[in-house]
Design an enzyme around this catalytic site. Structure first.
Site, PDB file in Angstrom:
ATOM      1  N   GLU A 261      -3.624  15.667   8.392  1.00 25.33           N
ATOM      2  CA  GLU A 261      -4.794  14.895   7.957  1.00 25.33           C
ATOM      3  C   GLU A 261      -5.343  14.088   9.117  1.00 25.33           C
ATOM      4  OE1 GLU A 261      -3.231  13.816   3.452  1.00 25.33           O
ATOM      5  OE2 GLU A 261      -3.002  12.384   5.081  1.00 25.33           O
ATOM      6  N   LYS A 263      -6.073  10.899  11.017  1.00 27.09           N
ATOM      7  CA  LYS A 263      -5.523   9.546  10.977  1.00 27.09           C
ATOM      8  C   LYS A 263      -6.710   8.627  11.221  1.00 27.09           C
ATOM      9  CE  LYS A 263      -1.839   6.588  12.706  1.00 27.09           C
ATOM     10  NZ  LYS A 263      -2.538   5.337  12.599  1.00 27.09           N
ATOM     11  N   ARG A 283      -1.978  -3.204   4.293  1.00 32.53           N
ATOM     12  CA  ARG A 283      -0.700  -2.671   4.774  1.00 32.53           C
ATOM     13  C   ARG A 283       0.393  -3.738   4.684  1.00 32.53           C
ATOM     14  NH1 ARG A 283       2.662  -2.474   8.620  1.00 32.53           N
ATOM     15  NH2 ARG A 283       3.229  -0.795  10.023  1.00 32.53           N
ATOM     16  N   PHE A 353      -5.411   9.421   0.721  1.00 35.91           N
ATOM     17  CA  PHE A 353      -4.401  10.375   1.180  1.00 35.91           C
ATOM     18  C   PHE A 353      -3.162  10.453   0.302  1.00 35.91           C
ATOM     19  CE2 PHE A 353      -4.110   6.599   4.020  1.00 35.91           C
ATOM     20  CZ  PHE A 353      -2.837   6.137   3.673  1.00 35.91           C
ATOM     21  N   ARG A 430      10.064   3.812   7.345  1.00 36.50           N
ATOM     22  CA  ARG A 430       9.436   4.595   8.413  1.00 36.50           C
ATOM     23  C   ARG A 430      10.331   5.809   8.608  1.00 36.50           C
ATOM     24  NH1 ARG A 430       5.672   3.250  12.158  1.00 36.50           N
ATOM     25  NH2 ARG A 430       5.858   1.009  11.867  1.00 36.50           N
TER      26      ARG A 430
HETATM   27  P1  ATP Z   1      -0.515   2.256  13.683  1.00 34.20           P
HETATM   28  O1  ATP Z   1      -0.690   1.104  14.608  1.00 34.20           O
HETATM   29  O2  ATP Z   1      -0.347   3.554  14.358  1.00 34.20           O
HETATM   30  O3  ATP Z   1      -1.521   2.297  12.566  1.00 34.20           O
HETATM   31  P2  ATP Z   1       1.369   1.271  11.850  1.00 34.20           P
HETATM   32  O4  ATP Z   1       2.697   0.746  12.224  1.00 34.20           O
HETATM   33  O5  ATP Z   1       0.337   0.329  11.319  1.00 34.20           O
HETATM   34  O6  ATP Z   1       0.861   2.045  13.082  1.00 34.20           O
HETATM   35  P3  ATP Z   1       2.096   3.818  11.032  1.00 34.20           P
HETATM   36  O7  ATP Z   1       3.080   4.205  10.024  1.00 34.20           O
HETATM   37  O8  ATP Z   1       2.567   3.937  12.384  1.00 34.20           O
HETATM   38  O9  ATP Z   1       1.574   2.365  10.750  1.00 34.20           O
HETATM   39  O10 ATP Z   1       0.777   4.668  10.847  1.00 34.20           O
HETATM   40  C1  ATP Z   1       0.327   4.839   9.566  1.00 34.20           C
HETATM   41  C2  ATP Z   1      -0.967   4.118   9.388  1.00 34.20           C
HETATM   42  O11 ATP Z   1      -2.049   4.985   9.649  1.00 34.20           O
HETATM   43  C3  ATP Z   1      -1.110   3.748   7.933  1.00 34.20           C
HETATM   44  O12 ATP Z   1      -0.657   2.450   7.714  1.00 34.20           O
HETATM   45  C4  ATP Z   1      -2.569   3.914   7.625  1.00 34.20           C
HETATM   46  O13 ATP Z   1      -3.208   2.667   7.738  1.00 34.20           O
HETATM   47  C5  ATP Z   1      -3.109   4.780   8.731  1.00 34.20           C
HETATM   48  N1  ATP Z   1      -3.617   6.085   8.273  1.00 34.20           N
HETATM   49  C6  ATP Z   1      -4.830   6.599   8.594  1.00 34.20           C
HETATM   50  N2  ATP Z   1      -4.995   7.812   8.075  1.00 34.20           N
HETATM   51  C7  ATP Z   1      -3.879   8.107   7.393  1.00 34.20           C
HETATM   52  C8  ATP Z   1      -3.450   9.233   6.645  1.00 34.20           C
HETATM   53  N3  ATP Z   1      -4.209  10.313   6.514  1.00 34.20           N
HETATM   54  N4  ATP Z   1      -2.215   9.173   6.093  1.00 34.20           N
HETATM   55  C9  ATP Z   1      -1.435   8.090   6.227  1.00 34.20           C
HETATM   56  N5  ATP Z   1      -1.793   6.990   6.933  1.00 34.20           N
HETATM   57  C10 ATP Z   1      -2.988   7.004   7.509  1.00 34.20           C
END
Ligand code: ATP
Length: 602
Positions: A261, A263, A283, A353, A430
């Site tokens: 998907e 991001k 979040r 998503f 995670r």
């Molecule tokens: P990052 O700084 O990379 O966003 P993070 O620690 O906030 O990291 P991660 O688990 O690393 O969170 O990345 C997931 C984040 O990406 C989710 O919290 C969401 O906000 C975002 N996101 C965007 N598109 C998607 C998707 N298709 N599926 C899941 N998460 C997504």
């Protein structure tokens, strides 16, 4: 329950640092606590009146108010309270000292005024209720109401109670008790062993309210949380992704075939819906519903379930082109005070998503394929409320291509999600079921380019009936061709848009011009004649555009991310436009800058 029981536990907790001992003190406290108020006791231990995500006001009573309340309750001058505050460095200790002094005096007076000694004792329930009133008092006169309520509590408090009441109200309880210790204590108290902690943790992950979980186990036993389901209105702790940067490795890590998907680069939104009621959690599980009345409205309109919890990303968009805008735009919106103005100025789209709960069914244990089926059923997709752009593949090349498209479209990269049967929603964890694939560099486009218009797209929104975006190309002198670079829909002033039809119309043709090389098909083709000056966030690789195709990477051309129109270059003919070689040079320079900025690998 007598408040004294609680503050005695606080007093013991304050003097120890061993986690095992802390847990035992909590076990002792929980055993003494009636099930009906254990939730309140857990909140008080956490130093709050309710979970943060409720979005309710905090106590927020400042030092000055508290000095007044203490002076009023103990009948001393404010300057005396201030003196003691300076001496102890803690209003709690100051209040405790004054209450002790008072009790000493009262001891002497006991013979004269026996009613003093028979004063009503404070209960946890009563104190909690009063503190809620303090927190919720707003508007004119609320300051005096707050002081009066706090002074009323203090007047009846024992010295030890006074110490902790003051610290709690000031937001300085700091018992050093983390969620993990509370969970251990709950497991021991209500299941007889710490080994039940994972069960409690799982419940906490799907209902991020430890006090609520405590109440369920206290009232109905540990068995009751085995089948605990998410509850609409209580956030679920989000599932998070690991990160890798090699497409083959990513695919093998998730078991080959995967759901890929976009991001999106926006804000995560966990959307809860019950009937017409909608909650949106961030979040970090803050309640952000008030920031997104438009998202709430779209939820009512386009989510057909009556009770559901879905997840998606909220992204700032250009309403006239539907294109995504950089993350900063969303931040501008969040900073605006007038929300109605903000949502007009910075419209958003929601890309869903996942679905975690639907019509009474907990979906977090279901594999992703089943969750997606439910998602498709319950979403009536519309332009600004739809399912995230996705594909299914087991090919690293396809993954890479999709990744480039995602970047070009303004996403941060892609999320690769395992599709096998065990791919459940791991709330609060995670793990390797989700892997994010982002660029490991950030670059900037430092110079503008002049590109030739080869096509145009019909506008939407307030641009309906006019052209809203242009397809532009670089000149390739070696073959005398124009090769597509990007679609540009931003940067036009209202005046530019007004004139766009008149400017383009003379050049519209019914077919792709023979000197044009483009895989993207615009709504109308335009004969190469007009030159526009363009700037963007950066140069990027694209699977769609044909400028420098295959020169940097097989199957990809060079494009511009977040392109903006600056002005027409009437002084230039199409052959004077930026050439494909110049763009290749610019791209290489950009890469070199990124390399130089990267910290040395040694
Ligand atoms: P990052 O700084 O990379 O966003 P993070 O620690 O906030 O990291 P991660 O688990 O690393 O969170 O990345 C997931 C984040 O990406 C989710 O919290 C969401 O906000 C975002 N996101 C965007 N598109 C998607 C998707 N298709 N599926 C899941 N998460 C997504």
């Amino acid at each position: 329950m007598d408040l004294q029981v609680l503050v005695q536990a606080f007093d013991k907790l304050e003097s120890i640092t061993s986690r095992t001992q802390m847990t035992l003190i909590l076990v002792d406290l929980f055993r003494k606590t009636p099930a009906s108020i254990i939730d309140k006791v857990v909140y008080l231990i956490q130093g709050k009146l309710w979970p943060d995500w409720k979005g309710l006001p905090e106590l927020g009573v400042g030092e000055k108010f508290l000095v007044k309340a203490i002076a009023k309750a103990t009948r001393v001058k404010e300057s005396e309270v201030e003196r003691l505050y300076k001496k102890f460095g803690d209003l709690g200790r100051a209040a405790e000292f004054l209450k002790q002094r008072e009790a000493g005096g009262a001891g002497l007076m006991k013979f004269m005024a026996p009613t003093e000694a028979l004063k009503k004792r404070l209960s946890v329930e009563g104190v909690y209720e009063t503190l809620v009133k303090v927190a919720l008092a707003t508007g004119e006169g609320s300051r005096d109401i707050k002081i009066g309520l706090i002074a009323g509590l203090l007047a009846e408090a024992t010295p030890l109670e006074a110490r902790y009441l003051m610290r709690f109200i000031e937001g300085r309880l700091r018992l050093g008790i983390g969620d993990a210790t509370i969970m251990d204590a709950l497991a021991i108290t209500f299941a007889g062993s710490q080994s039940y902690r994972p069960l409690i943790e799982r419940a906490y992950n799907i209902r991020a309210d430890l006090a609520n979980i405590a109440k369920v186990v206290a009232e109905r036993g540990i068995k009751a949380i085995e089948g605990i389901k998410p509850e609409v209105g209580i956030p679920i702790r989000p599932m998070l992704a690991e990160r890798l940067s090699d497409p083959s490795e990513i695919l093998s890590k998730v078991g080959g075939k995967a759901l890929i998907e976009y991001k999106y680069d926006g804000e995560r939104a966990q959307i809860h819906k019950r009937g017409d009621e909608v909650w949106i959690f961030s979040r970090r599980l803050e309640n952000i519903t008030h920031q997104y009345p438009d998202v709430a409205e779209m939820t009512r309109q386009y989510l057909t379930s009556s009770e559901t919890i879905v997840e998606g990303e909220v992204v700032a968009i250009d309403p006239d082109t539907g294109e995504m805008k950089p993350f900063q735009e969303l931040m501008h919106r969040k900073r605006k005070h007038d929300i109605h103005e903000a949502l007009k100025e910075y419209p958003v789209a929601v890309f869903l998503f996942d679905v975690l709960y639907n019509e009474g069914e907990d979906l977090t244990f279901k594999p992703i394929a089943e969750r997606r089926e439910v998602l498709y059923k319950i979403v009536r997709e519309s332009e600004r409320f739809r399912i995230a752009e996705h594909m299914i593949t087991d090919s690293p090349e396809e993954l890479e291509k999709f990744f480039l498209r995602a970047i070009e479209d303004g996403a941060e990269g892609v999320m690769v999600k395992a599709l096998h049967k065990q791919a459940i929603y791991q709330a609060g964890a995670r793990g390797w079921l989700w892997i994010k694939y982002k660029r490991d560099y950030k670059s900037e486009m430092t110079d503008t380019v002049d590109l030739v218009v080869i096509g145009a797209f019909a506008g939407r929104g307030k641009r309906a009936g006019k052209y809203g975006a242009l397809l532009v190309a670089a000149y390739d002198p070696s073959t005398d061709m124009f090769r597509s670079v990007c679609k540009v829909g931003s940067g036009f002033t209202d005046e530019d848009l007004e004139k766009l039809n008149d400017i383009i119309s003379p050049y519209i043709i019914q077919y792709k011009h023979p000197r044009v090389d483009s895989l993207m098909k615009p709504d109308v083709w335009v004969s190469p004649a007009l030159v526009a000056e363009i700037i963007g966030a950066e140069l990027t690789l694209s699977p769609i555009h044909t400028c420098c195709r295959d020169l940097v990477k097989k199957g990809a051309g060079i494009s511009i991310r977040f392109p903006r129109f600056i002005r027409w270059r009437d002084d230039k003919g199409p052959e004077d436009a930026t050439t494909v070689d110049e763009l290749l040079e610019m791209y290489k320079r950009q890469l070199r800058r990124v390399e130089e900025a990267r910290p040395s690998a040694i």
